[in-house]
Design a protein around this motif. Structure first.
Motif, PDB file in Angstrom:
ATOM      1  N   PHE A  36       0.919  -1.230  -0.406  1.00 40.84           N
ATOM      2  CA  PHE A  36      -0.396  -0.184   0.215  1.00 40.84           C
ATOM      3  C   PHE A  36       1.084   1.170   0.108  1.00 40.84           C
ATOM      4  CE2 PHE A  36      -3.737  -1.535   0.897  1.00 40.84           C
ATOM      5  CZ  PHE A  36      -3.755  -3.262   1.223  1.00 40.84           C
ATOM      6  N   GLN A  38       0.784   5.715   0.663  1.00 38.52           N
ATOM      7  CA  GLN A  38       0.139   7.182   0.886  1.00 38.52           C
ATOM      8  C   GLN A  38       0.877   8.097   0.716  1.00 38.52           C
ATOM      9  OE1 GLN A  38      -0.152   5.887   5.624  1.00 38.52           O
ATOM     10  NE2 GLN A  38      -2.174   7.923   5.691  1.00 38.52           N
ATOM     11  N   LYS A  42      -2.984  12.085   2.680  1.00 31.04           N
ATOM     12  CA  LYS A  42      -4.158  11.341   1.627  1.00 31.04           C
ATOM     13  C   LYS A  42      -4.553  10.409   2.232  1.00 31.04           C
ATOM     14  CE  LYS A  42      -3.376  12.858  -2.800  1.00 31.04           C
ATOM     15  NZ  LYS A  42      -3.149  13.161  -4.467  1.00 31.04           N
ATOM     16  N   GLU A  43      -4.971   9.237   2.077  1.00 28.32           N
ATOM     17  CA  GLU A  43      -5.482   8.086   2.183  1.00 28.32           C
ATOM     18  C   GLU A  43      -4.501   6.604   1.748  1.00 28.32           C
ATOM     19  OE1 GLU A  43      -8.583   9.241   4.381  1.00 28.32           O
ATOM     20  OE2 GLU A  43      -8.240   6.986   4.752  1.00 28.32           O
ATOM     21  N   ARG A  44      -4.651   6.082   2.924  1.00 34.20           N
ATOM     22  CA  ARG A  44      -3.517   4.574   2.226  1.00 34.20           C
ATOM     23  C   ARG A  44      -3.829   4.383   1.267  1.00 34.20           C
ATOM     24  NH1 ARG A  44       0.086   1.457   6.585  1.00 34.20           N
ATOM     25  NH2 ARG A  44       0.063   3.766   7.729  1.00 34.20           N
ATOM     26  N   ASP A  45      -3.890   3.721   0.056  1.00 38.42           N
ATOM     27  CA  ASP A  45      -3.679   3.434  -0.826  1.00 38.42           C
ATOM     28  C   ASP A  45      -3.739   2.084  -1.283  1.00 38.42           C
ATOM     29  OD1 ASP A  45      -4.996   6.543  -2.170  1.00 38.42           O
ATOM     30  OD2 ASP A  45      -5.825   5.599  -1.101  1.00 38.42           O
ATOM     31  N   ASN A 106      -8.306  -4.620   0.192  1.00 34.90           N
ATOM     32  CA  ASN A 106      -9.012  -3.753   1.176  1.00 34.90           C
ATOM     33  C   ASN A 106      -7.678  -4.655   2.124  1.00 34.90           C
ATOM     34  OD1 ASN A 106     -10.280  -2.394   3.214  1.00 34.90           O
ATOM     35  ND2 ASN A 106     -11.977  -3.927   2.647  1.00 34.90           N
ATOM     36  N   LYS A 107      -7.266  -2.532   2.471  1.00 37.75           N
ATOM     37  CA  LYS A 107      -6.665  -2.713   3.634  1.00 37.75           C
ATOM     38  C   LYS A 107      -6.763  -3.091   4.895  1.00 37.75           C
ATOM     39  CE  LYS A 107      -6.756   2.248   4.564  1.00 37.75           C
ATOM     40  NZ  LYS A 107      -7.797   2.375   3.435  1.00 37.75           N
ATOM     41  N   TRP A 113       1.880  -5.582   9.360  1.00 39.70           N
ATOM     42  CA  TRP A 113       2.472  -4.315   8.875  1.00 39.70           C
ATOM     43  C   TRP A 113       3.260  -3.996   9.221  1.00 39.70           C
ATOM     44  CZ3 TRP A 113      -0.334  -1.226   4.658  1.00 39.70           C
ATOM     45  CH2 TRP A 113      -2.052  -1.645   5.076  1.00 39.70           C
TER      46      TRP A 113
END
Length: 123
Positions: A36, A38, A42-45, A106-107, A113
């Motif tokens: 992912f 980030q 912004k959001e973590r994508d 989906n995270k 992590w």
């Protein structure tokens, strides 16, 4: 499970980088793994994911054809090869892992992590 990401850096647009994520505490072959990213504010994508056996992969539309996720279960490591980098790829990249075989996008599906590695692409 502990994850450690390596390989970020500062590159120019069009260059390539390879990120690595080393897993410990669990045999990597039991985990699906993902990347992912980030960007500031912004959001973590989602970027890419790979099933525990390596036979299934998923990619965000924005990186399809440029990024490739792979894994070497003998080394408990997965890789993200990033080619044709663009300034909009600039972000902190996080590796993630989940128990099970499905490489979700989906995270919220990921249990583990890593600490993140900065990728900066200059124009």
């Amino acid at each position: 499970v502990q994850l450690q990401a390596f390989g970020g850096g500062l590159v120019q647009a069009g260059d390539s980088l390879r990120l690595s994520c080393a897993a410990s505490g669990r045999t990597a072959s039991m985990l699906s793994m993902a990347w992912f990213r980030q960007a500031p504010g912004k959001e973590r994508d989602f970027v890419a994911a790979i099933s525990k056996g390596g036979g299934m992969t998923n990619y965000a539309d924005s990186v399809k054809g440029r990024f490739t996720i792979s894994r070497d279960n003998a080394k408990n490591t997965d890789y993200l090869q990033m080619n044709s980098l663009k300034p909009e790829d600039t972000a902190v990249y996080y590796c993630a892992a989940r128990d099970g075989s499905v490489p979700y996008t989906n995270k919220g599906e990921y249990d583990y992590w890593g600490q993140g590695t900065q990728v900066t692409v200059s124009s």
